[in-house]
Scaffold this motif. Structure first.
Motif, mmCIF file in Angstrom:
data_model
loop_
_atom_site.group_PDB
_atom_site.id
_atom_site.type_symbol
_atom_site.label_atom_id
_atom_site.label_comp_id
_atom_site.label_asym_id
_atom_site.label_seq_id
_atom_site.Cartn_x
_atom_site.Cartn_y
_atom_site.Cartn_z
ATOM 1 N N GLY A 117 0.847 -1.187 0.000
ATOM 2 C CA GLY A 117 0.000 0.000 0.000
ATOM 3 C C GLY A 117 0.878 1.231 0.000
ATOM 4 O O GLY A 117 2.110 1.133 -0.063
ATOM 5 N N THR A 118 0.271 2.383 0.043
ATOM 6 C CA THR A 118 1.052 3.624 0.127
ATOM 7 C C THR A 118 0.444 4.501 1.212
ATOM 8 O O THR A 118 -0.709 4.300 1.625
ATOM 9 N N VAL A 119 1.220 5.497 1.626
ATOM 10 C CA VAL A 119 0.658 6.404 2.621
ATOM 11 C C VAL A 119 -0.340 7.370 1.973
ATOM 12 O O VAL A 119 -1.133 7.991 2.668
ATOM 13 N N TYR A 120 -0.323 7.490 0.645
ATOM 14 C CA TYR A 120 -1.368 8.276 -0.024
ATOM 15 C C TYR A 120 -2.707 7.550 0.095
ATOM 16 O O TYR A 120 -3.727 8.127 0.447
ATOM 17 N N HIS A 121 -2.687 6.234 -0.187
ATOM 18 C CA HIS A 121 -3.918 5.435 -0.133
ATOM 19 C C HIS A 121 -4.114 4.933 1.296
ATOM 20 O O HIS A 121 -4.087 3.717 1.556
ATOM 21 N N ALA A 122 -4.313 5.870 2.240
ATOM 22 C CA ALA A 122 -4.274 5.509 3.663
ATOM 23 C C ALA A 122 -5.427 4.598 4.077
ATOM 24 O O ALA A 122 -5.254 3.726 4.923
ATOM 25 N N THR A 123 -6.580 4.778 3.480
ATOM 26 C CA THR A 123 -7.735 3.962 3.870
ATOM 27 C C THR A 123 -7.538 2.520 3.421
ATOM 28 O O THR A 123 -7.738 1.578 4.182
ATOM 29 N N GLN A 124 -7.078 2.394 2.170
ATOM 30 C CA GLN A 124 -6.799 1.048 1.672
ATOM 31 C C GLN A 124 -5.672 0.405 2.492
ATOM 32 O O GLN A 124 -5.716 -0.779 2.814
ATOM 33 N N LEU A 125 -4.680 1.209 2.846
ATOM 34 C CA LEU A 125 -3.546 0.703 3.620
ATOM 35 C C LEU A 125 -4.028 0.081 4.927
ATOM 36 O O LEU A 125 -3.607 -1.012 5.320
ATOM 37 N N SER A 126 -4.923 0.773 5.572
ATOM 38 C CA SER A 126 -5.472 0.296 6.829
ATOM 39 C C SER A 126 -6.200 -1.041 6.636
ATOM 40 O O SER A 126 -6.068 -1.965 7.441
ATOM 41 N N ARG A 127 -6.917 -1.141 5.540
ATOM 42 C CA ARG A 127 -7.655 -2.372 5.235
ATOM 43 C C ARG A 127 -6.673 -3.520 4.995
ATOM 44 O O ARG A 127 -6.862 -4.630 5.489
ATOM 45 N N LEU A 128 -5.617 -3.243 4.249
ATOM 46 C CA LEU A 128 -4.613 -4.292 3.976
ATOM 47 C C LEU A 128 -3.955 -4.749 5.275
ATOM 48 O O LEU A 128 -3.718 -5.948 5.497
ATOM 49 N N MET A 129 -3.674 -3.800 6.149
ATOM 50 C CA MET A 129 -3.062 -4.151 7.429
ATOM 51 C C MET A 129 -4.001 -5.027 8.258
ATOM 52 O O MET A 129 -3.571 -6.002 8.875
ATOM 53 N N ALA A 130 -5.273 -4.677 8.264
ATOM 54 C CA ALA A 130 -6.244 -5.472 9.028
ATOM 55 C C ALA A 130 -6.295 -6.902 8.496
ATOM 56 O O ALA A 130 -6.288 -7.869 9.269
#
Ligand SMILES: Cc1ncc(C[n+]2csc(CCOP(=O)(O)OP(=O)(O)O)c2C)c(N)n1
Lengths: 287, 386
Positions: free
Chosen positions: A176-189
């Protein structure tokens, strides 16, 4: 936005001295926020989460967080995390560190934890540089780019952390990227939820070192670069290599169903539980 | 369930190696996590624990190297398991940075170093005592190690237990320094039932989490220790930190931390150190020996006494901290100290320091991979007696 901030504050340590060590505009704070929201979204108890880091700017994340936190030595967080997990398998163990920490000095631990499918999540913040020590090249610095120790341009080939994890045996790999923060959070979950070894590579910006030396501009400009060059995995699968040239793929990159290390070891323990203790004792002593 | 497991046949003679005795000692002391990397002459310890840890619900893991091994046992200890690793010179060298982490973060762990010849790969299958100073000074910075030196198979068992007890009590790494001969030789031993073994556990917090400080400076400098997952949510770091564990740059807090690391050991030196003395009452000559060299020394003083030489022997079981207060009075009454060692002169420096030139200190050093023999020691005694 306000709601996000409330969630974040619930997990910060009020007594810990702020401000933090990061430069204004650094992506590490965004990665930390995404991680917090992932944990919150999964409904995990603070007591049941351990955050382990090595040394570097990224590795300073744990000190601010109200979990069980372990700031270790340079390159070794995955090895420490392995011990934490095996001593208390109920804990969700998350390693968060930089590209230098996890792939240079810590590269051996990274590939072996992936190989054994150790039940930990690794969040690798990739800013393509050694931030903390002042901009030396890392195993992810792209060829031709400048670093304080590559003053004539990088001539070494770089690692692709996600490909390395997959090849080593990881059962969940995402970027993910820090730009796509919402998606990043989902990937982390998704990563944290699963058993076995999971990696989330986070493309981040170090405008202070990498950006300055390579004339890539401000934090904002560097984060916009992420937006412009990231291609979702679903889209990328329909693109040709030529079309993907100069771009990078984000989303879930690899998934495999395999039992984690803890589950496999537990089977051995259970075998002994079931067997006749008395007899085993004698076999082991004479053998 | 672990209580019901029969670890070994207790209260009856067993023929066993020193390395095996270390392994059984660890299990009897409550060790439930071992991470290691194979290296001669220590590997039997790992093999025994690989077989037996799952029987008691514990974990064994072979890591990718010794750096990872010690990192893993520190992590496991922080999460509440008594933890150990075992290695030899090259591996012990690799462990030094994280050993320093355990001193700084005050994490109880046990490291067994089965010494072989060095430097470097040296002599994988031959005996040495050349890691004596490394065990004290191996990692950077100021810190106060506890290092134990057994000299028999039974002592390997007992001192591994003692190492766990002291690691827990003082929240420090404890090294058990054995050697190739001790590790591989077999002796008949009678081991107590695990339930009869005196086991100490880390001091536990009594305060609720809001009041808890992981590095609280108490009157005896020993702080209670919570584990991960118990509601205390503390922070650990190798950076110099305050009583709560948060990094600090304040001179007063830095000094307080380093004083704590020192005083928690030096204030308990009396309880920590242990020596054995034999035939010292009327002795003019002292033989000072530890580890497998002490075996030869014991034999040597018996032989010398038969020749009516007034000779005795002192053996430190704790080599670090050096038992100054127990050894200094014994030096008062002798003219000469013979110090046999399997190195080019390491522990002898401590004896020279304590004797302050009032006593003649005579080295007997062997570093060709072989043991010092009793008759070599007797020859030196004879010469000094003349
Ligand atoms: C054994 C050891 N070697 C070197 C260092 C110095 N050092 C501290 S951080 C760091 C690099 C960190 O880079 P990276 O992991 O990419 O993290 P970032 O700061 O970019 O987040 C280095 C080399 C150290 N602390 N320990």
């Amino acid at each position: 936005m306000e709601q996000q901030s409330n969630i974040t504050h619930k997990y910060l340590r009020p007594k810990k001295k702020f401000p933090n060590v990061w430069c204004p505009g650094c992506g590490i704070g965004i990665a930390m926020g995404a991680m917090i929201r992932a944990i919150d979204g999964l409904g995990l108890q603070k007591d049941d989460v351990a955050i382990v880091s090595g040394i570097g700017c990224t590795a300073r994340i744990p000190v601010y967080l109200d979990f069980n936190t372990l700031h270790t030595t340079h390159g070794r967080p995955i090895a420490f995390a392995t011990g934490v997990k095996l001593a208390n398998p109920k804990l969700k163990v998350i390693v968060v560190s930089g590209d230098g920490d996890l792939l240079a000095i810590g590269g051996n631990h990274f590939i072996h934890a992936a190989r054994r499918n150790m039940d930990i999540t690794v969040i690798l913040v990739n800013n393509y540089i050694y931030g903390m020590t002042g901009g030396q090249y890392s195993p992810t610095t792209p060829v031709t780019k400048l670093a304080s120790t590559a003053p004539y341009g990088m001539i070494e080939q770089s690692f692709d952390p996600a490909a390395l994890a997959k090849a080593s045996g990881a059962t969940f790999v995402a970027r993910g990227t820090v730009y796509h923060a919402t998606q990043l959070s989902r990937l982390m979950a998704q990563a944290i939820e699963r058993p076995g070894f999971s990696l989330v590579e986070v493309i981040s910006n170090c405008h202070t070192q990498y950006g300055r030396m390579n004339r890539e501009g401000s934090a904002v400009k560097m984060i916009l670069w992420q937006k412009e060059h990231a291609v979702p995995a679903t889209v990328a699968s329909k693109m040709t290599p030529e079309q993907l040239e100069g771009k990078f793929v984000i989303g879930v990159l690899h998934e495999a169903q395999k039992p984690g290390y803890v589950e496999e070891y537990q089977k051995i323990i259970d075998r002994f539980r079931a067997a006749d203790e008395e007899k085993l004792g004698e076999v082991v002593v004479s053998g | 369930m672990s209580e019901t497991v029969k670890l070994y046949k207790s209260n009856q003679p067993l023929l066993m190696q020193g390395n095996e005795a270390c392994g059984w000692g660890a299990l009897a002391a409550g060790c439930r996590f071992f991470a290691g990397y194979p290296i001669t002459p220590s590997t039997e310890i790992a093999e025994l624990l690989a077989r037996n840890l799952p029987r008691v619900g514990g974990y064994f893991i072979q890591m990718e190297d010794e750096i990872a091994s010690i990192a893993a046992i520190i992590g496991a200890s922080v999460a509440g398991s008594k933890s150990m690793t075992a290695t030899s010179g090259p591996g012990y060298s690799l462990m030094q940075e994280n050993l320093g982490y355990a001193y700084m973060a005050e994490v109880p762990i046990v490291v067994v170093n089965v010494q072989r010849g060095g430097p470097s790969t040296g002599l994988p299958t031959k005996v040495s005592q050349a890691d004596t100073m490394q065990a004290k000074w191996g990692t950077h910075g100021d810190y106060y190690p506890i290092v134990l030196a057994p000299s028999s198979v039974k002592e390997c068992f007992d001192m591994t237990i003692k190492a766990f007890n002291m690691a827990e009590q003082y929240r420090v790494p404890v090294t058990v320094l054995t050697d190739e001969v001790l590790g591989h030789m077999r002796e008949i031993v009678i081991l107590p039932e695990p339930s009869a073994v005196k086991v100490l556990n880390r001091p536990r917090p009594v305060d609720p989490p809001e009041w808890y400080k992981h590095f609280e400076i108490t009157p005896d400098y020993l702080s209670p220790m919570a584990s991960f997952g118990e509601g205390y949510r503390f922070h650990l770091t190798g950076l110099t930190h305050d009583e709560s564990g948060f990094p600090t740059a304040k001179p007063n807090e830095i000094k307080a931390k380093l004083d704590k690391l020192k005083l928690k050991i030096t204030r308990h030196r009396e309880q920590i150190t242990e020596i054995r003395s034999d035939m010292m009452e009327d002795a003019h000559i002292m033989v000072f020996a530890y580890g497998s060299t002490a075996r030869a020394a014991r034999q040597a003083i018996r032989m010398a006494r038969k020749k009516r030489f007034k000779v005795g022997m002192v053996q430190p079981y704790t080599i670090w901290p050096f038992p100054d207060d127990k050894i200094a009075p014994l030096l008062e009454n002798v003219d000469t100290v013979v110090v046999p060692e399997l190195n080019q002169g390491q522990i002898i420096g401590e004896i020279e320091r304590l004797s302050r030139r009032h006593v003649k200190v005579v080295p007997l050093q062997r570093y060709d991979g072989e043991l010092i023999t009793p008759s070599q020691i007797v020859d030196v005694i004879k010469e000094e007696h003349a």
